[in-house]
Design a protein around this motif. Structure first.
Motif, PDB file in Angstrom:
ATOM      1  N   ARG A 101       0.820  -1.220   0.000  1.00  0.00           N
ATOM      2  CA  ARG A 101       0.000   0.000   0.000  1.00  0.00           C
ATOM      3  C   ARG A 101       0.856   1.274   0.000  1.00  0.00           C
ATOM      4  O   ARG A 101       0.385   2.339  -0.402  1.00  0.00           O
ATOM      5  N   VAL A 102       2.075   1.183   0.462  1.00  0.00           N
ATOM      6  CA  VAL A 102       2.960   2.354   0.451  1.00  0.00           C
ATOM      7  C   VAL A 102       3.333   2.709  -0.975  1.00  0.00           C
ATOM      8  O   VAL A 102       3.378   3.884  -1.346  1.00  0.00           O
ATOM      9  N   GLY A 103       3.601   1.710  -1.801  1.00  0.00           N
ATOM     10  CA  GLY A 103       3.799   1.903  -3.229  1.00  0.00           C
ATOM     11  C   GLY A 103       5.071   2.640  -3.614  1.00  0.00           C
ATOM     12  O   GLY A 103       5.941   2.933  -2.791  1.00  0.00           O
ATOM     13  N   TRP A 104       5.136   2.957  -4.914  1.00  0.00           N
ATOM     14  CA  TRP A 104       6.315   3.656  -5.444  1.00  0.00           C
ATOM     15  C   TRP A 104       6.420   5.073  -4.893  1.00  0.00           C
ATOM     16  O   TRP A 104       7.527   5.593  -4.708  1.00  0.00           O
ATOM     17  N   GLY A 105       5.276   5.715  -4.646  1.00  0.00           N
ATOM     18  CA  GLY A 105       5.312   7.063  -4.085  1.00  0.00           C
ATOM     19  C   GLY A 105       5.936   7.075  -2.696  1.00  0.00           C
ATOM     20  O   GLY A 105       6.763   7.937  -2.373  1.00  0.00           O
ATOM     21  N   GLY A 106       5.537   6.117  -1.857  1.00  0.00           N
ATOM     22  CA  GLY A 106       6.132   6.024  -0.537  1.00  0.00           C
ATOM     23  C   GLY A 106       7.599   5.687  -0.605  1.00  0.00           C
ATOM     24  O   GLY A 106       8.413   6.201   0.192  1.00  0.00           O
ATOM     25  N   ALA A 107       7.978   4.828  -1.550  1.00  0.00           N
ATOM     26  CA  ALA A 107       9.396   4.519  -1.734  1.00  0.00           C
ATOM     27  C   ALA A 107      10.169   5.763  -2.144  1.00  0.00           C
ATOM     28  O   ALA A 107      11.315   5.975  -1.717  1.00  0.00           O
ATOM     29  N   GLY A 108       9.533   6.602  -2.973  1.00  0.00           N
ATOM     30  CA  GLY A 108      10.176   7.857  -3.357  1.00  0.00           C
ATOM     31  C   GLY A 108      10.356   8.793  -2.179  1.00  0.00           C
ATOM     32  O   GLY A 108      11.390   9.458  -2.040  1.00  0.00           O
ATOM     33  N   LEU A 109       9.342   8.860  -1.300  1.00  0.00           N
ATOM     34  CA  LEU A 109       9.461   9.701  -0.103  1.00  0.00           C
ATOM     35  C   LEU A 109      10.575   9.179   0.803  1.00  0.00           C
ATOM     36  O   LEU A 109      11.364   9.972   1.349  1.00  0.00           O
ATOM     37  N   LEU A 110      10.667   7.873   0.952  1.00  0.00           N
ATOM     38  CA  LEU A 110      11.742   7.298   1.764  1.00  0.00           C
ATOM     39  C   LEU A 110      13.109   7.581   1.139  1.00  0.00           C
ATOM     40  O   LEU A 110      14.097   7.798   1.858  1.00  0.00           O
ATOM     41  N   LEU A 111      13.169   7.585  -0.179  1.00  0.00           N
ATOM     42  CA  LEU A 111      14.426   7.927  -0.848  1.00  0.00           C
ATOM     43  C   LEU A 111      14.865   9.335  -0.472  1.00  0.00           C
ATOM     44  O   LEU A 111      16.057   9.594  -0.277  1.00  0.00           O
ATOM     45  N   VAL A 112      13.896  10.240  -0.347  1.00  0.00           N
ATOM     46  CA  VAL A 112      14.205  11.614   0.037  1.00  0.00           C
ATOM     47  C   VAL A 112      14.682  11.685   1.486  1.00  0.00           C
ATOM     48  O   VAL A 112      15.756  12.216   1.785  1.00  0.00           O
ATOM     49  N   THR A 113      13.892  11.149   2.412  1.00  0.00           N
ATOM     50  CA  THR A 113      14.200  11.304   3.836  1.00  0.00           C
ATOM     51  C   THR A 113      15.472  10.556   4.225  1.00  0.00           C
ATOM     52  O   THR A 113      16.292  11.080   4.992  1.00  0.00           O
ATOM     53  N   ILE A 114      15.660   9.363   3.697  1.00  0.00           N
ATOM     54  CA  ILE A 114      16.850   8.585   4.047  1.00  0.00           C
ATOM     55  C   ILE A 114      18.106   9.215   3.459  1.00  0.00           C
ATOM     56  O   ILE A 114      19.156   9.272   4.112  1.00  0.00           O
ATOM     57  N   THR A 115      18.009   9.707   2.224  1.00  0.00           N
ATOM     58  CA  THR A 115      19.167  10.357   1.605  1.00  0.00           C
ATOM     59  C   THR A 115      19.572  11.597   2.387  1.00  0.00           C
ATOM     60  O   THR A 115      20.763  11.849   2.613  1.00  0.00           O
TER      61      THR A 115
END
Length: 365
Positions: free
Chosen positions: A259-273
């Motif tokens: 349910r988190v999907g690609w959009g959530g993965a993109g947000l995690l890419l931002v915050t983790i980076t």
């Protein structure tokens, strides 16, 4: 003499105080987590629904490091003083060993480590670029990579919803890096710093400290004026971030968090980076977890236990590439971890202490 003794005392104090402070921070945060969280719930959350997806995530992270090596190769090959192009395998071992050091240590010692190993390999075939110039290639690659990352974040945000703080943080960081790159590209070949950074008494000491590294960064950007070379670096950097994004997505899938999907993965890419840009604790422990847990719980309704379990496994999928593969390359290099760390720290002190020296006088270091 007195100054030297005082400096040694301060160095010894830092050597013991800083690690103790980091350990205490980890212990305190861990104790708080034990107090506030239901450990049984967290334990139950460590349930991988698909090991195949987790394997894909690990492979994606491995590919990410490999593409980063291609981007760095593009910058190194563009150096004006290079007589011939490097071989990809010459950069591969330094890259993974540097990743190993950055994974297990708090400071960015790995950046110096990979430069030292690359310099040794280049010297074997008659190339003798200054250490500072090679450090400049690392900075230049990171700058171009960051700008590419911002472009990817913007592209993600156009099709998948991202919160406003992700936009603000990404664009602010990208603009700062873009300014540095543009100034470096537009600087004259004989100029160490732009005139507006080299005037006024307030800039006197800052100029002496920055001149050496700036000259190296400027030199690293000279070859990138070639559109083909810049396209190679940008393309490899984009592939790096796409692979990381893919790794995050498939780790989510491995936990059944579709349910988190690609959009959530993109947000995690931002915050983790963003979190990894400021390494405070070894392996960025706790900071990494916070960068993953907060957006998952706040934006996607994932339970705290699930988010913590996911963050630990996600960091493990990234760390296994640096620790396992990096250690194998370290053994192949025939040098011990402690020895290489001491060499990197000594090189760091030498670079700092010679901040007044012009870049072109440091060849052969």
């Amino acid at each position: 003499m007195t100054t030297g003794v005082a400096e040694r005392k301060r160095s010894t104090a830092r050597r013991f105080v800083v690690p103790v402070a980091r350990v205490l921070t980890i212990v305190l945060v861990g104790a708080l987590a034990v107090w506030k969280l239901d450990l049984d719930e967290v334990h139950d959350a460590f349930h991988i629904t698909s090991w195949a997806f987790l394997t894909i995530a690990i492979l994606a992270n491995f590919a990410s490091v490999g593409f980063k090596g291609l981007a760095w190769k593009g910058v190194v090959d563009a150096l004006p003083g290079m007589r011939s192009r490097t071989r990809y395998r010459e950069l591969l071992s330094p890259l993974f060993v540097g990743f190993l050091f950055n994974t297990v240590l708090a400071a960015r010692v790995g950046e110096i480590v990979k430069v030292l190993l690359l310099r040794r390999r280049l010297e074997r075939r008659g190339e003798r670029p200054p250490t500072t110039t090679l450090l400049g290639t690392v900075v230049a690659e990171n700058l171009v990579s960051t700008i590419t990352w911002v472009g990817l974040v913007i592209a993600i945000g156009l099709f998948l919803p991202l919160p406003s703080y992700a936009w603000v943080a990404s664009i602010s960081l990208g603009l700062g890096c873009l300014v540095v790159v543009m100034v470096a590209l537009l600087s004259g070949p004989g100029r160490q710093l732009p005139p507006w950074l080299n005037t006024g008494p307030l800039w006197a000491r800052a100029t002496r400290a920055v001149t050496r590294l700036w000259g190296a960064v400027r030199e690293s950007h000279l070859g990138l004026r070639d559109p083909r070379q810049m396209s190679l670096v940008v393309g490899a950097s984009l592939a790096t971030w796409l692979a990381q994004w893919t790794g995050i997505y498939f780790t989510l899938m491995a936990f059944g968090l579709e349910r988190v999907g690609w959009g959530g993965a993109g947000l995690l890419l931002v915050t983790i980076t963003l979190a990894q840009a400021f390494p405070v604790l070894p392996g960025n422990l706790l900071v990494f977890q916070a960068a993953a847990v907060v957006p998952l719980t706040a934006s996607y309704g994932v339970s705290a236990a699930e988010a913590i379990a996911f963050s630990v496994v996600l960091q493990a999928t990234e760390a296994v590439v640096g620790v396992a593969v990096g250690f194998m390359f370290l053994v192949a290099e025939g040098v011990g971890f402690g020895q290489l760390r001491r060499q990197a720290e000594e090189e760091d002190r030498r670079t700092t202490s010679r901040g007044t020296a012009p870049v072109d006088t440091l060849a052969g270091q």
